[in-house]
Design a protein around this motif. Structure first.
Motif, PDB file in Angstrom:
ATOM      1  N   HIS A 123       7.175   3.719   6.930  1.00  0.00           N
ATOM      2  CA  HIS A 123       5.865   3.779   6.263  1.00  0.00           C
ATOM      3  C   HIS A 123       5.253   5.166   6.404  1.00  0.00           C
ATOM      4  N   GLU A 124       5.570   5.852   7.498  1.00  0.00           N
ATOM      5  CA  GLU A 124       5.086   7.221   7.674  1.00  0.00           C
ATOM      6  C   GLU A 124       5.856   8.181   6.766  1.00  0.00           C
ATOM      7  N   LYS A 125       7.161   7.934   6.622  1.00  0.00           N
ATOM      8  CA  LYS A 125       7.966   8.780   5.732  1.00  0.00           C
ATOM      9  C   LYS A 125       7.467   8.685   4.288  1.00  0.00           C
ATOM     10  N   THR A 126       6.939   7.516   3.934  1.00  0.00           N
ATOM     11  CA  THR A 126       6.459   7.304   2.569  1.00  0.00           C
ATOM     12  C   THR A 126       5.221   8.139   2.271  1.00  0.00           C
ATOM     13  N   PRO A 159      -6.456   4.510  -3.795  1.00  0.00           N
ATOM     14  CA  PRO A 159      -6.389   4.187  -2.358  1.00  0.00           C
ATOM     15  C   PRO A 159      -6.125   2.705  -2.088  1.00  0.00           C
ATOM     16  N   GLY A 160      -6.707   1.819  -2.916  1.00  0.00           N
ATOM     17  CA  GLY A 160      -6.494   0.385  -2.705  1.00  0.00           C
ATOM     18  C   GLY A 160      -5.039  -0.003  -2.841  1.00  0.00           C
ATOM     19  N   TYR A 161      -4.358   0.540  -3.839  1.00  0.00           N
ATOM     20  CA  TYR A 161      -2.933   0.265  -4.022  1.00  0.00           C
ATOM     21  C   TYR A 161      -2.106   0.875  -2.888  1.00  0.00           C
ATOM     22  N   VAL A 197       1.652   0.736   1.876  1.00  0.00           N
ATOM     23  CA  VAL A 197       1.996   1.268   3.193  1.00  0.00           C
ATOM     24  C   VAL A 197       1.913   0.170   4.261  1.00  0.00           C
ATOM     25  N   ASP A 198       0.892  -0.680   4.161  1.00  0.00           N
ATOM     26  CA  ASP A 198       0.723  -1.750   5.148  1.00  0.00           C
ATOM     27  C   ASP A 198       1.879  -2.746   5.079  1.00  0.00           C
ATOM     28  N   ILE A 199       2.253  -3.175   3.876  1.00  0.00           N
ATOM     29  CA  ILE A 199       3.366  -4.127   3.728  1.00  0.00           C
ATOM     30  C   ILE A 199       4.675  -3.485   4.180  1.00  0.00           C
ATOM     31  N   CYS A 200       4.871  -2.219   3.857  1.00  0.00           N
ATOM     32  CA  CYS A 200       6.069  -1.503   4.300  1.00  0.00           C
ATOM     33  C   CYS A 200       6.146  -1.483   5.825  1.00  0.00           C
ATOM     34  N   HIS A 201       5.006  -1.249   6.478  1.00  0.00           N
ATOM     35  CA  HIS A 201       4.962  -1.208   7.940  1.00  0.00           C
ATOM     36  C   HIS A 201       5.337  -2.561   8.543  1.00  0.00           C
ATOM     37  N   LYS A 202       4.778  -3.646   7.988  1.00  0.00           N
ATOM     38  CA  LYS A 202       5.082  -4.977   8.508  1.00  0.00           C
ATOM     39  C   LYS A 202       6.544  -5.343   8.281  1.00  0.00           C
ATOM     40  N   MET A 203       7.056  -5.005   7.103  1.00  0.00           N
ATOM     41  CA  MET A 203       8.422  -5.388   6.767  1.00  0.00           C
ATOM     42  C   MET A 203       9.451  -4.622   7.592  1.00  0.00           C
ATOM     43  N   LEU A 246       6.458 -11.191   2.669  1.00  0.00           N
ATOM     44  CA  LEU A 246       5.536 -10.053   2.704  1.00  0.00           C
ATOM     45  C   LEU A 246       5.416  -9.378   1.338  1.00  0.00           C
ATOM     46  N   VAL A 247       6.495  -9.444   0.556  1.00  0.00           N
ATOM     47  CA  VAL A 247       6.430  -8.909  -0.808  1.00  0.00           C
ATOM     48  C   VAL A 247       5.426  -9.719  -1.621  1.00  0.00           C
ATOM     49  N   GLY A 248       5.495 -11.043  -1.491  1.00  0.00           N
ATOM     50  CA  GLY A 248       4.525 -11.894  -2.182  1.00  0.00           C
ATOM     51  C   GLY A 248       3.109 -11.604  -1.748  1.00  0.00           C
ATOM     52  N   GLU A 249       2.912 -11.404  -0.450  1.00  0.00           N
ATOM     53  CA  GLU A 249       1.570 -11.068   0.047  1.00  0.00           C
ATOM     54  C   GLU A 249       1.101  -9.738  -0.533  1.00  0.00           C
TER      55      GLU A 249
END
Length: 520
Positions: A110-113, A148-150, A155-161, A203-206
């Motif tokens: 998520h940081e690399k992104t 920013p909302g997107y 980034v948050d979903i990427c971090h969790k996944m 998490l993708v669905g979320e």
């Protein structure tokens, strides 16, 4: 499809040939992202975003077209969301990357992104989606341009996944290095299976729900529907895991949980001779290596258990689809859900799943795409596939009753939300109006009940109108008896409440008088 394959289809499956022709002729793309009018939302005029669209086409077999048809900037946001997760998945799937390199790479993806200019070329040459990471600097650049909302959701979903993926990849690596002949990797319990599917699909669905909400094209509360969003993801992921069993097995990966395939009831019901190994659940490889008649039966019983587990997410998925109000978002979510049900029906009681990769026919897919336009039709397709599954179910299967109940729940949901005796037709008068008219099936016994209920409601409405003074008396004058009845009702209400208040006052005085008398 080639001309020869189309000709073969015409001769062998004429109805499917007609469906494909109808799809190609009438199902045109609703949006051209390369049109200059779409540049503001699609970003096609930027080389970096154009590269991202190309990466989407190269890596997505089924989602590319529906992503491009999403409204406004949703298409661009979902395109980048997909590519980011594809890049993460490409690292996790690549068995040529050493665990010492893969672990820190996954856990910081998520940081690399968000790191300008970051790319990675350490994938094996056979990794089919390695181009995503080689060109990842373009993705980073475009993610930085998102609202920013997107960007926060992605980034948050990427971090969790990445956390779940890293844990599973480390477990697989530890098993492989623990001995010279490593045992196959599989999940032990259904809970562990659900957790894995949550990380890679739930998490993708979320994330999608949160993006829909952030766009303003869906209700804000949709982003909080995590359980329904998770079920949507799990239905799709579990369907893919069932369908891809042999492909995964050939790579030494088994996602079917031992809690299902190791059940003794399947071994006993199939008539497989008990051995010390089977008494402990046996081996997962037996599902495709044991080609005896008893072994095949056991494999099909295990498969029905997997389908049963996937079906428990069907009604939640239908509930989720009913919440959607944007047509392009609905199409994006409904099409893969219906295809998942079609795939489950194809795999159910199908021994070919243990021998090769199976998939629904192109004509079937085209028909599903054309029909997945509203919750009612989608619910009926779910119902029809549930009926087909139930029809193929074997009474000797230990899951027979449970399969029947699961299919009945889907049937019940569809019938409760969209009664089948109510038929909808659009503009029967030919006036050009887009409104639909409702008719009741005269051959259905429920029609008589519905008509009696309508008559009762009409009579009650007339009665209320007369009580409120809106009726017409016997002498033809408006008001009349109705007005007198209304006045009588008002007088009775005043007398009732007045008497009640008087009674309460008298009781209070009696209580106070009694207390004062005894106190003195």
């Amino acid at each position: 499809m080639s001309v020869l394959s189309m000709l073969t289809l015409l001769l062998t499956h004429p109805n499917e040939f007609r469906t494909l022709v109808q799809f190609w002729m009438f199902h045109d793309s609703k949006r051209d992202i390369s049109n200059p009018k779409e540049y503001a939302t699609s970003g096609w005029d930027r080389e970096s975003m154009k590269k991202c669209w190309e990466l989407l086409d190269k890596t997505s077999r089924s989602f590319s077209a529906v992503i491009k048809e999403l409204d406004g900037d949703l298409a661009r946001a979902i395109c980048l969301f997909y590519i980011v997760l594809r890049g993460l998945d490409t690292i996790e799937d690549d068995m040529t990357i050493a665990d010492s390199i893969k672990q820190p790479l996954l856990r910081s993806f998520h940081e690399k992104t968000l790191t300008p200019g970051w790319t990675f070329d350490g994938n094996g040459p056979e990794e089919k989606d390695r181009i995503v990471l080689v060109e990842y600097d373009k993705v980073v650049e475009e993610v930085g341009r998102l609202e920013p909302g997107y960007r926060e959701v992605i980034v948050d979903i990427c971090h969790k996944m990445e956390i779940g993926m890293a844990d599973y990849a480390h477990r697989a690596s530890s098993s492989a290095s623990s001995s010279s002949t490593p045992s196959p990797i599989y999940l032990s319990t259904i809970a562990e299976y659900d957790l894995y599917c949550h990380y890679v699909a739930g998490l993708v669905g979320e994330g999608l729900s949160r993006i829909w909400a952030a766009s303003g094209k869906e209700a804000p509360y949709l982003g909080e529907m995590k359980e329904l969003s998770n079920s949507m993801g799990l239905l799709l992921q579990k369907t893919n895991i069932i369908r891809d069993f042999r492909e995964d097995a050939d790579q030494g990966r088994f996602f079917w949980p031992r809690e299902i395939w190791g059940r003794s009831e399947y071994i006993i019901a199939s008539g497989v001779p008990l051995t010390p190994s089977l008494e402990k659940g046996g081996r997962v490889e037996d599902l495709y290596q044991d080609r005896t008649e008893a072994g095949r039966r056991r494999a099909l019983y295990v498969q029905s258990g997997m389908v049963l587990d996937a079906l428990r997410h069907a009604t939640d998925s239908l509930d989720y689809l009913r919440l959607l109000r944007n047509q392009t978002v609905f199409n994006f979510c409904a099409i893969p859900a219906v295809m998942a049900m079609a795939t489950l029906e194809l795999c159910f009681a199908n021994g070919e799943v243990f021998e090769r990769h199976v998939k629904i026919r192109k004509a079937v897919a085209a028909k599903l795409i054309m029909n997945s336009t509203n919750p009612r039709d989608v619910a009926y397709m779910f119902r029809d596939y549930a009926r087909a599954i139930h029809k193929k179910s074997n009474p000797a299967d230990p899951n027979f009753i449970r399969i029947s109940v699961a299919c009945a729940k889907i049937e019940q949901w569809a019938e409760h939300q969209f009664p089948s005796f109510v038929h909808l037709s659009s503009d029967p008068s030919g006036s050009g109006s887009s409104s639909a008219t409702q008719t009741l099936d005269p051959s259905d016994a429920r029609t008589r009940i519905a008509k009696l209920a309508q008559e009762r409601d009409l009579q009650l409405a007339k009665l209320r109108a007369s009580v409120n003074g809106n009726g017409v008396g016997a002498n033809g004058k408006a008001g009349g008896a109705g007005a007198n009845a209304n006045a009588g009702v008002d007088k009775e209400l005043v007398l009732f409440f007045g008497g009640a208040v008087l009674l309460i006052v008298v009781m209070c005085l009696l209580v106070v008088g009694t207390v004062l008398y005894f106190a003195s």
